[in-house]
Scaffold this active site. Structure first.
Site, PDB file in Angstrom:
ATOM      1  N   HIS A   1      45.842  47.481  48.969  1.00 50.56           N
ATOM      2  CA  HIS A   1      46.228  46.720  47.998  1.00 50.56           C
ATOM      3  C   HIS A   1      47.581  46.954  47.491  1.00 50.56           C
ATOM      4  O   HIS A   1      47.841  47.908  47.250  1.00 50.56           O
ATOM      5  CB  HIS A   1      45.304  46.714  46.643  1.00 50.56           C
ATOM      6  CG  HIS A   1      45.439  45.851  45.721  1.00 50.56           C
ATOM      7  ND1 HIS A   1      44.634  44.529  45.841  1.00 50.56           N
ATOM      8  CD2 HIS A   1      46.115  45.721  44.456  1.00 50.56           C
ATOM      9  CE1 HIS A   1      44.727  43.723  44.701  1.00 50.56           C
ATOM     10  NE2 HIS A   1      45.531  44.622  43.908  1.00 50.56           N
TER      11      HIS A   1
ATOM     12  N   GLU B   1      42.177  47.123  50.932  1.00 52.46           N
ATOM     13  CA  GLU B   1      42.376  46.953  49.590  1.00 52.46           C
ATOM     14  C   GLU B   1      41.998  48.096  48.805  1.00 52.46           C
ATOM     15  O   GLU B   1      42.607  48.400  47.866  1.00 52.46           O
ATOM     16  CB  GLU B   1      41.484  45.536  49.095  1.00 52.46           C
ATOM     17  CG  GLU B   1      41.779  44.340  49.874  1.00 52.46           C
ATOM     18  CD  GLU B   1      43.116  43.644  49.044  1.00 52.46           C
ATOM     19  OE1 GLU B   1      43.566  44.236  48.121  1.00 52.46           O
ATOM     20  OE2 GLU B   1      43.250  42.551  49.499  1.00 52.46           O
TER      21      GLU B   1
ATOM     22  N   SER C   1      46.983  39.976  43.020  1.00 47.31           N
ATOM     23  CA  SER C   1      45.995  40.836  42.201  1.00 47.31           C
ATOM     24  C   SER C   1      45.670  40.189  40.907  1.00 47.31           C
ATOM     25  O   SER C   1      45.027  38.846  40.913  1.00 47.31           O
ATOM     26  CB  SER C   1      46.767  42.164  41.918  1.00 47.31           C
ATOM     27  OG  SER C   1      45.878  43.336  41.478  1.00 47.31           O
TER      28      SER C   1
END
Length: 498
Positions: free
Chosen positions: A407, A313, A193
């Protein structure tokens, strides 16, 4: 290095002094080791400074302090619980090392945590490096300044201080890791990330060139933004407090008071909702060029790259009441037009995902334009020059809160810490998948390759789904063709704005 058996002290001497950790079951652990001086007092809003020598042995058996930060919103806090440890020595790192190092030292893996540049730390149990060390890798997890302390844009201070912290940690590792059994010529930098965005910036930065051999980017944006754009959040916080956006003025505000103002300004904004946020800035020094553009242009061709995304995600940030959940087809069309998304792109996604609701289609397109599209563009450009890029997709669906392969769901698998990451993956996550993924990351850190082919004409993507974990060549060509067109348009827009 001196190890004295299971659960005994283990001692290493660094340039700052002796550190004493613990050894257990073939792994030496050194926790909370300072790599730079505390960034407070006279060091506040300055680049990381060398740490003074300590006269007495430093206790490296407990986690060190974490950077000032607030809790996530309640839903995210339930999934990724924040750990806050008070103290000034926030520029610290944790080391997990094999108790017996090979001649010349073991390969080194440096972990940079994510959290939108405002959250996270190396103290999260999910980031335990024991599995890597048992596989013969020296694993290092670092802390760095977050939010306004690390990514402000002030009139009389340097920007990207948090990124400069990471560079200081990397330099410390090059200089010191051999004492812990690591090989400073075999460093892999890895992040997820915002940590992945930091890795992209570090591999493309002239300030850190030559310090790393390999890189792993997990779900990381590859961009940096113009300083004028990034400073908007700093200006909003300065206005909220009623001060000028200067180092002198900000230094007079306590870290806790500054954090409170930051929380009121940034709030619960996410990549899906937009709003005030912190970004890596194009500062002309650490980051002179957008990392995506710099790496696709060849500055990191000597660095082997493992890069990937998760299938879903967007789902980390979408809660049941989110507007994307209730969006209808008309609203999808209106939103797409407002965002400049072509009808052909939306249609390609609707064909590829016929069971998806309109909001899921839009969320998937936006996530892919931020992550998947740049990843593929980067792999294509590097492949044309013969640079090795290995591409993967994490696809195992978590049952928790209908996350799917959202995610961050991949993190407990990468670290093989499923018990510590059960808030993300539940109680029945497949241990065999964690073994497969962790083994691949270890192999990459050791030799720079994995079990599948690099991105070439076949355009191979390894899919980690917990089943066959198959390799898919040239997936969904129609969808990817339209994504490539939209991605190129976005890249040109970002480049012209910089």
């Amino acid at each position: 290095m001196r190890a004295e058996g299971s659960r005994r002290p283990v001692s290493v001497t660094t340039r700052s002094g002796e550190v004493v950790g613990r050894t257990s079951n073939g792994v030496n652990r050194f926790l909370g080791v300072p790599y730079a001086a505390p960034p407070f007092g006279p060091n506040r809003f300055r680049p990381a400074q060398p740490h003074d020598r300590w006269d007495r042995a430093h206790d490296a058996t407990v986690m060190g302090p974490t950077a000032p930060q607030s809790l996530y919103d309640p839903r995210l806090e339930q999934l990724i619980p924040t750990r806050i440890i008070p103290g000034d020595e926030i520029l610290n790192l944790n080391i997990w090392a094999p108790s017996t190092a090979p001649p010349g030292g073991a390969p080194v893996l440096l972990w940079i945590h994510g959290g939108s540049l405002t959250h996270g730390s190396n103290a999260l149990e999910m980031y335990d490096g024991t599995r890597f060390a048992r596989s013969g890798v020296v694993f290092v997890a670092i802390n760095y300044r977050l939010g306004i302390e690390g990514f402000s844009v002030l009139d009389d201070a340097l920007t990207n201080l948090g990124l400069m912290d990471q560079a200081a940690a990397l330099t410390w590792i090059v200089e010191e890791i051999s004492s812990f059994g690591g090989d400073p010529t075999q460093i892999t930098v890895m992040g997820q990330s915002a940590g992945g965005a930091a890795v992209a910036a570090l591999v493309s930065s002239p300030e850190t060139r030559g310090l790393m051999r390999r890189a792993i980017i997990q779900s990381g944006p590859l961009v940096a933004m113009p300083t004028e754009s990034v400073r908007e959040t700093t200006d909003l916080i300065a206005h909220k407090i009623g001060i000028m956006p200067t180092r002198e003025a900000f230094s007079r505000i306590s870290p806790n008071a500054l954090l409170a103002a930051q929380t009121r300004v940034v709030g619960d904004e996410s990549p899906m909702t937009g709003g005030p946020s912190f970004q890596i800035a194009l500062d002309g020094r650490m980051v002179p060029e957008i990392p995506w553009e710099a790496v696709r242009g060849g500055v990191a061709d000597g660095i082997d790259l493992l890069i990937g995304v998760t299938t879903d995600e967007r789902r980390l940030w979408i809660s049941p009441g989110d507007p994307l959940v209730t969006m209808n087809k008309r609203q999808l069309g209106e939103a797409s037009t407002a965002l400049g998304l072509s009808p052909e792109l939306i249609t390609a996604y609707q064909v590829s995902f016929p069971e998806s609701e309109p909001g899921e289609i839009l969320g998937g397109v936006l996530a892919d334009l931020s992550l998947r599209g740049p990843m593929i563009d980067l792999a294509e450009a590097r492949a044309r020059r013969g640079s090795l890029t290995y591409v993967y997709e994490f696809a195992w669906p978590s049952p928790v809160m209908e996350l799917g392969a959202a995610h961050s769901v991949d993190l407990p698998f990468v670290f093989h810490t499923l018990d510590q990451g059960r808030t993300l993956v539940g109680d029945s996550a497949p241990s065999h998948l964690a073994t497969v993924i962790n083994d691949e990351w270890v192999e990459f850190a050791k030799v720079g390759s994995v079990s599948w082919s690099s991105w070439q004409q076949a355009r191979s993507i390894k899919t980690f789904d917990g089943g066959t974990n198959s390799v898919v060549d040239d997936p969904q060509p129609d969808r990817y063709r339209e994504l490539a067109v939209a991605t190129e348009r976005r890249r040109r827009t970002l480049t012209s704005a910089s």
